[in-house]
Design a protein around this motif. Sequence first.
Motif, PDB file in Angstrom:
ATOM      1  N   PRO A  39       0.832  -1.213   0.000  1.00 38.97           N
ATOM      2  CA  PRO A  39       0.000   0.000   0.000  1.00 38.97           C
ATOM      3  C   PRO A  39       0.863   1.259   0.000  1.00 38.97           C
ATOM      4  N   ASN A  40       0.339   2.292  -0.621  1.00 37.61           N
ATOM      5  CA  ASN A  40       1.082   3.559  -0.709  1.00 37.61           C
ATOM      6  C   ASN A  40       1.454   4.076   0.677  1.00 37.61           C
ATOM      7  N   GLY A  41       2.711   4.434   0.828  1.00 35.85           N
ATOM      8  CA  GLY A  41       3.158   5.059   2.062  1.00 35.85           C
ATOM      9  C   GLY A  41       3.530   4.114   3.177  1.00 35.85           C
ATOM     10  N   LEU A  84       7.009  -9.865  -2.355  1.00 39.03           N
ATOM     11  CA  LEU A  84       6.584  -8.521  -1.977  1.00 39.03           C
ATOM     12  C   LEU A  84       7.705  -7.509  -2.189  1.00 39.03           C
ATOM     13  N   LEU A  85       8.934  -7.896  -1.849  1.00 41.38           N
ATOM     14  CA  LEU A  85      10.062  -6.972  -1.965  1.00 41.38           C
ATOM     15  C   LEU A  85      10.504  -6.766  -3.404  1.00 41.38           C
ATOM     16  N   ASN A  89       9.388  -0.832  -3.438  1.00 39.26           N
ATOM     17  CA  ASN A  89       9.515  -1.091  -2.008  1.00 39.26           C
ATOM     18  C   ASN A  89       9.750   0.187  -1.219  1.00 39.26           C
ATOM     19  N   THR A  90       8.808   0.482  -0.298  1.00 45.04           N
ATOM     20  CA  THR A  90       8.963   1.627   0.594  1.00 45.04           C
ATOM     21  C   THR A  90       9.225   1.180   2.036  1.00 45.04           C
ATOM     22  N   ILE A  91       9.322  -0.129   2.244  1.00 45.48           N
ATOM     23  CA  ILE A  91       9.420  -0.664   3.594  1.00 45.48           C
ATOM     24  C   ILE A  91      10.774  -0.346   4.220  1.00 45.48           C
ATOM     25  N   GLU A  92      10.742   0.183   5.442  1.00 40.02           N
ATOM     26  CA  GLU A  92      11.953   0.503   6.196  1.00 40.02           C
ATOM     27  C   GLU A  92      12.150  -0.435   7.381  1.00 40.02           C
ATOM     28  N   LYS A 216      19.874  -7.881   3.224  1.00 37.59           N
ATOM     29  CA  LYS A 216      20.390  -7.521   1.901  1.00 37.59           C
ATOM     30  C   LYS A 216      19.661  -6.308   1.325  1.00 37.59           C
ATOM     31  N   GLU A 217      18.404  -6.122   1.732  1.00 39.16           N
ATOM     32  CA  GLU A 217      17.622  -4.975   1.274  1.00 39.16           C
ATOM     33  C   GLU A 217      17.847  -3.747   2.149  1.00 39.16           C
ATOM     34  N   GLY A 218      18.624  -3.901   3.215  1.00 42.52           N
ATOM     35  CA  GLY A 218      18.886  -2.779   4.113  1.00 42.52           C
ATOM     36  C   GLY A 218      17.690  -2.402   4.966  1.00 42.52           C
TER      37      GLY A 218
END
Length: 304
Positions: A39-41, A84-85, A89-92, A216-218
């Motif tokens: 989802p956005n954001g 998903l990744l 990707n905006t996930i932190e 690996k994605e940080g």
Amino acid sequence: MGKFISNIAWFMASFVLVINTLLVSGAYFLKSKKPFEIPNGARMLIIGNSQPEAAFNDKLIENSYNFSKEAEPYFYTYIKLRRLLEQANTIENVLIQVSPWEFTSERDKWVWGKSNLQSMYWKFFLHFNGEEYRLLFSESWENLLNVHLFQSLTRLYKRVVLADSRKVKKDYGGYVAWPETDLELGASLPEVEELTYESSNIHVAYLEKIIDLLQKEGIAIYFIQTPLHESVRGLYDSQQMLEELPEPMHTIPYLDFSAFPAESIHFSDEFHLNANGAAIFSKWFNQKLRDSNGELEFGFTGIE
């Protein structure tokens, strides 16, 4: 006799070809509904099984996305997270449910047992790699073939016929409002000896894969335990569990909400909040995030 055997072989080959064609076509249709789209954001992802599924109402937690799913072992969580990744990707931050019950040998059935294969396979088979197929085949080839040839098609096409992007996404995960209960909580407790920690290598191995993928994605990783009813908190030993996990996991922050002060009326059972409990917990969690400027600094952290 030779012609008869030849006819049987032709029929079987045709049957398998038709089933596979229909399965792949249906799976690609589901894929077109973008079930792994973030989802956005959303900057915080919550994953795990039914405990976080019931506890985190992401509508009440800013910039969060609860993608947990009931009875989902790390094997399927890893596949889901991998897909998903691959999206924008905006996930932190990722919060992963980790509790003693995740590592019992009984949970092996959640990976290759017939019941869970029936509920999981039709959603994931298009996303398996060779290693994952080999694991399922080596551990339970009879269940795998039975579910692939005779079970998955019905489930898949029920979803195709009733296709709705929101419903398809829910098949893979999302917050679920669990109901209230009239049961006496704590009346029937699990046996303490069942709460072993590293009795199943497969679950530890796929948790390691999840961690490696996220690193690996940080992406920052946090282990979590959702609120538990007071009657089962004494069975829960987070310290021992963490110590039994591989040493590289010891540095991962652990947010332990097992003792969150929810009352009995806020639980659906000893291990799951109901909708009212989830609302109270989620609002508290969101306020904690606001107070800490989005930093996850509350809860038990690491091995003391």
